[in-house]
Design a protein around this motif. Structure first.
Motif, short mmCIF file in Angstrom:
data_model
loop_
_atom_site.label_atom_id
_atom_site.label_comp_id
_atom_site.label_asym_id
_atom_site.label_seq_id
_atom_site.Cartn_x
_atom_site.Cartn_y
_atom_site.Cartn_z
N ALA A 114 0.84 -1.21 0.00
CA ALA A 114 0.00 0.00 0.00
C ALA A 114 0.87 1.25 0.00
O ALA A 114 0.59 2.23 -0.71
N ILE A 115 1.94 1.24 0.77
CA ILE A 115 2.85 2.40 0.81
C ILE A 115 3.51 2.59 -0.55
O ILE A 115 3.59 3.71 -1.07
N ILE A 116 3.99 1.53 -1.15
CA ILE A 116 4.63 1.61 -2.46
C ILE A 116 3.62 2.10 -3.51
O ILE A 116 3.93 2.95 -4.34
N ALA A 117 2.40 1.58 -3.47
CA ALA A 117 1.37 2.01 -4.42
C ALA A 117 1.05 3.50 -4.24
O ALA A 117 0.89 4.24 -5.22
N ALA A 118 0.97 3.95 -3.00
CA ALA A 118 0.69 5.37 -2.74
C ALA A 118 1.81 6.25 -3.29
O ALA A 118 1.55 7.30 -3.90
N ILE A 119 3.05 5.85 -3.09
CA ILE A 119 4.19 6.62 -3.60
C ILE A 119 4.17 6.65 -5.12
O ILE A 119 4.37 7.71 -5.74
N VAL A 120 3.90 5.52 -5.76
CA VAL A 120 3.84 5.46 -7.23
C VAL A 120 2.70 6.34 -7.75
O VAL A 120 2.87 7.08 -8.73
N SER A 174 3.12 9.65 -10.07
CA SER A 174 2.41 9.73 -11.35
C SER A 174 1.61 11.03 -11.44
O SER A 174 1.59 11.69 -12.49
N TYR A 175 0.96 11.39 -10.34
CA TYR A 175 0.18 12.64 -10.31
C TYR A 175 1.10 13.84 -10.54
O TYR A 175 0.78 14.73 -11.33
#
Length: 156
Positions: A16-22, A26-27
């Motif tokens: 979840a942390i990695i996905a949030a950072i990615v 991207s944003y």
């Protein structure tokens, strides 16, 4: 005999942390890309040339103030901008132009000839003009002298 069994439980937190950072990266990348695609215009296309000639502009404005106020008013009921020259220009040959300048979009700018009536006034119709903030610039010559007046108006 008991076997030692590793009892590790599966957790989603690192993913979840990695996905949030990615997603955040991207944003930011999308935001930077969109910002780079925007047109960045100066207020005028020939801004630097106008800056060099600014003292002439100051002289024109001072001459206009000395001759009397040029009235530039928006009338919502008449759907028009009234340009009124002072009485000091009566019986003088006046030639010039009215420039409708849209600060937010130079593609909407318009230039009209100055065509004064006997009472030294001209009505510029605004029914077809986009609503919003406009700068009305009146530049004209009379008796071999140049004059200039400007007014910011809000067309509703």
């Amino acid at each position: 005999m008991k076997t030692a069994h590793n009892n590790k439980s599966f957790t989603l937190w690192p993913y979840a942390i990695i996905a949030a950072i990615v997603l955040f990266m991207s944003y930011i990348a999308m935001f930077v890309y969109k910002a780079m695609q925007q047109d960045v215009d100066l207020v005028s296309k020939d801004y630097y040339e106008q800056e060099i000639k600014y003292q002439d502009q100051i002289d024109r404005i001072d001459r206009t103030k000395a001759a009397g106020d040029v009235a530039i008013r928006y009338n919502a009921e008449m759907q028009g901008i009234l340009v009124q020259l002072p009485e000091s220009f009566k019986n003088k040959s006046v030639e010039g132009k009215i420039n409708l300048f849209r600060p937010s979009n130079d593609k909407l700018d318009q230039e009209l000839p100055l065509q004064l009536g006997r009472d030294l006034s001209q009505l510029v119709e605004t029914a077809e003009i986009e609503k919003g903030l406009w700068k009305v610039r009146v530049s004209f010559t009379a008796a071999d002298e140049s004059y200039y007046a400007e007014q910011t108006i809000q067309i509703k």
